[in-house]
Design an enzyme around this catalytic site. Sequence first.
Site, PDB file in Angstrom:
ATOM      1  N   ARG A  18      -1.517  -2.502   2.650  1.00 52.65           N
ATOM      2  CA  ARG A  18      -2.024  -1.173   2.704  1.00 52.65           C
ATOM      3  C   ARG A  18      -1.409  -0.055   3.608  1.00 52.65           C
ATOM      4  O   ARG A  18      -0.734   1.073   3.390  1.00 52.65           O
ATOM      5  CB  ARG A  18      -3.539  -1.265   3.037  1.00 52.65           C
ATOM      6  CG  ARG A  18      -4.311  -1.837   2.024  1.00 52.65           C
ATOM      7  CD  ARG A  18      -5.680  -1.695   1.904  1.00 52.65           C
ATOM      8  NE  ARG A  18      -6.320  -2.807   1.356  1.00 52.65           N
ATOM      9  CZ  ARG A  18      -7.743  -2.875   0.826  1.00 52.65           C
ATOM     10  NH1 ARG A  18      -8.381  -1.601   0.765  1.00 52.65           N
ATOM     11  NH2 ARG A  18      -8.436  -3.827   0.387  1.00 52.65           N
TER      12      ARG A  18
ATOM     13  N   GLU B 126      -5.754  -3.916 -11.955  1.00 51.34           N
ATOM     14  CA  GLU B 126      -4.794  -4.847 -12.541  1.00 51.34           C
ATOM     15  C   GLU B 126      -4.775  -4.913 -13.903  1.00 51.34           C
ATOM     16  O   GLU B 126      -3.413  -5.003 -14.388  1.00 51.34           O
ATOM     17  CB  GLU B 126      -5.231  -6.562 -12.024  1.00 51.34           C
ATOM     18  CG  GLU B 126      -5.021  -6.834 -10.650  1.00 51.34           C
ATOM     19  CD  GLU B 126      -6.066  -6.370  -9.772  1.00 51.34           C
ATOM     20  OE1 GLU B 126      -5.861  -6.034  -8.733  1.00 51.34           O
ATOM     21  OE2 GLU B 126      -7.215  -5.719 -10.246  1.00 51.34           O
TER      22      GLU B 126
ATOM     23  N   ASP C 262      -1.897 -15.240  -6.816  1.00 52.27           N
ATOM     24  CA  ASP C 262      -1.284 -14.070  -7.527  1.00 52.27           C
ATOM     25  C   ASP C 262       0.024 -13.194  -7.051  1.00 52.27           C
ATOM     26  O   ASP C 262       1.069 -13.584  -7.585  1.00 52.27           O
ATOM     27  CB  ASP C 262      -2.256 -13.084  -7.926  1.00 52.27           C
ATOM     28  CG  ASP C 262      -3.256 -12.650  -6.775  1.00 52.27           C
ATOM     29  OD1 ASP C 262      -2.568 -12.778  -5.606  1.00 52.27           O
ATOM     30  OD2 ASP C 262      -4.063 -11.869  -6.944  1.00 52.27           O
TER      31      ASP C 262
ATOM     32  N   GLU D  20      -3.810  -7.787   4.397  1.00 55.28           N
ATOM     33  CA  GLU D  20      -4.240  -6.412   4.206  1.00 55.28           C
ATOM     34  C   GLU D  20      -3.317  -5.360   4.947  1.00 55.28           C
ATOM     35  O   GLU D  20      -3.420  -4.161   4.227  1.00 55.28           O
ATOM     36  CB  GLU D  20      -5.739  -6.313   4.273  1.00 55.28           C
ATOM     37  CG  GLU D  20      -6.600  -7.070   3.405  1.00 55.28           C
ATOM     38  CD  GLU D  20      -6.312  -6.917   1.896  1.00 55.28           C
ATOM     39  OE1 GLU D  20      -6.553  -7.372   1.200  1.00 55.28           O
ATOM     40  OE2 GLU D  20      -6.240  -5.759   1.653  1.00 55.28           O
TER      41      GLU D  20
ATOM     42  N   THR E 266       2.350  -4.781  -3.956  1.00 54.56           N
ATOM     43  CA  THR E 266       0.785  -5.286  -4.625  1.00 54.56           C
ATOM     44  C   THR E 266      -0.262  -4.312  -4.415  1.00 54.56           C
ATOM     45  O   THR E 266      -1.350  -4.448  -4.920  1.00 54.56           O
ATOM     46  CB  THR E 266       0.518  -6.762  -4.325  1.00 54.56           C
ATOM     47  OG1 THR E 266      -0.500  -7.135  -5.204  1.00 54.56           O
ATOM     48  CG2 THR E 266      -0.257  -6.605  -2.588  1.00 54.56           C
TER      49      THR E 266
END
Length: 649
Positions: free
Chosen positions: A272, A535, A401, A268, A621
């Site tokens: 981010r 998504e 993913d 994360e 992502t």
Amino acid sequence: MVFRKLPGVSASGMGLRLSQKFVFLLFLSGLVTLCFGALFFLPDSVRLKRIFLPKSDNQAVTVGSENDVGEHSKKMPREQTAKGDSTTKLKILSRKQSVTHEARTVERSVGNKPPEEWNPSRTKTEPVGRARESVTGEERVTTSTQKGQNKDIFDFEKFKQCLLKAPLGKDNGKPSDPQTLQRREKVKEMMKFAWDNYKLYAWGKNELRPSSRNGHIGNMFGGLRGASIVDSLDTLYIMGLMEEYEEAKKWVETDLDLNSNGEASLFEVNIRYVGGLLSAYYLTGAEVFKRKVLELGEKLLPAFNTPTGIPRGVINLGSGTSWSWGWASAGSSILAEFGSLHLEFMHLTELSHNPIYTEKVMNIRKVLNKIEKPHGLYPNFLSPVSGNWVQHHVSIGGLGDSFYEYLIKSYLMSDKTDEDAKTMYYNALEAIETNLVQKSPGGLTYLAEWRGGILDHKMGHLACFSGGMVGIGADDGPQEKRQHYLDLAAEITHTCHESYARSATKLGPEAFRFDAGAEATATRLSDRYYILRPEVIESYMYMWRLTHDPKYRQWGWEAVEALEKHCRTESGFSGIRDVYSSVASHDNMQQSFFLAETLKYLYMLFSDDDLLSLEDWVFNTEAHPLPVVRKNCLQSETGTQNAGKSTTE
């Protein structure tokens, strides 16, 4: 042995003094041992360690216990690791906590759990002395020497010349069609509304709670603050919300404190914070973003200190200690977590000219290429100690993913020179088609999950990114399969749209099934929630760029209307607990990825293609745009003139 008698001292007196001294020294030795034992092993001893230990020892990271702490029934975040000195003695501390996690555990590699407070359970180890010196020594040399020597080595002006088009297009991507422009302006208004309420009620916190009108910090970022600010930097800039962008930039410069001492998700923080700061720098040229991201990147390196170099999921950004998620089977690392570092780490090397970041992610490739893949598939759990798979659970949704996404994007970001990434991606895609791609009785194409050879006919919202992924990789596959891949991308995107269209709110559930008569519908109460995820809209945007089929813009507008009707509150946007109920029950959370991804992808969907052209940019992502690395151009004396001038500060 003969003792010589000292003048004026009797033998008995001398013996008494020696005995007293021995007792005193024994007492002093015990006291020192007790003090230093407390220094290293009391729970709040990290700050004291910093006082007495050199920096290199603070960053020593040990390997966690390999005892199986059990796979938690609700999936969660990711892992980390690195190589170390096998001669080091490690003190292993293992403890369990209740495992709950933040609303979207997180970006891609998690899912299927309603929003809650999140506490990382873990199998943790504390460093003793100069643990893992062989690794931390390497990092200490490369990072500390690089600080002074390579501070201004990246040439931002040459970088701009190597872009084929201006980042924001000829006219900021303004569409000529009045209806499309009106829709884009609506998305911009949504962003401003979300930002204004965050600023009013949650400024400096990680996320806004719109119903209770306060801020949310959570435990996901290890003491870092302002996740919504860092996540929003590029979105604000792209949308031309310059006053808001300047507010965010000022906060980063004056208030973003990277000296935190908490337990952070490596994944994360990377997608981010590192991704957000990188994209803000490449779009604007503001040095504060480069300075901050290089400081943060260095703090992530100790996470790789494991026998295999596969990083664990949790890291203390202050001490450098890392450990595995307590819910991860046998202390394993998570595919989507350690597989979703490549884009950002390659750019950390670009900016710092420090090869260690590239070496860390390339080593992950080596481990994955060496290990045998069942039916060509990549399971979700890997031991960072042995380098072997822990379970044969395969998912293109949560836990797996973004690993696949980063393979094709690594190839594209390398200016199509990373042949290893290309080979890995298309081999994986072939295995996915062979084993996971299914067709429902109603004709819908979906991606099932695979558990040791048994298919689970479920598809998560997180897996809906794959329509866009297959689409952007279509042109570089084998010539005879290019149209096939584009058709497959369209079919997957259509299925994900159906998961939206079949709900009362026209928003999709967290997971939907294709068994017992179900068709793209959540059959379990626990799967009915929607937490502002991007998504499906992400795939709409890519498919629009690739095909210009107007249905993708129409589907995107339907999503805007649904968000406005069901998720907009008086003080921000909130997820909802049941997409099949027309009466909204809000979860009281405006996720930072709503600003970073959902609204950005909608804005791009209603913009011309030269806004962040896919020829020049790939998106991590978390939807942070990172530029294609054109080595030949960057290393030449003049570079290649771009089609227009980019905006800088």
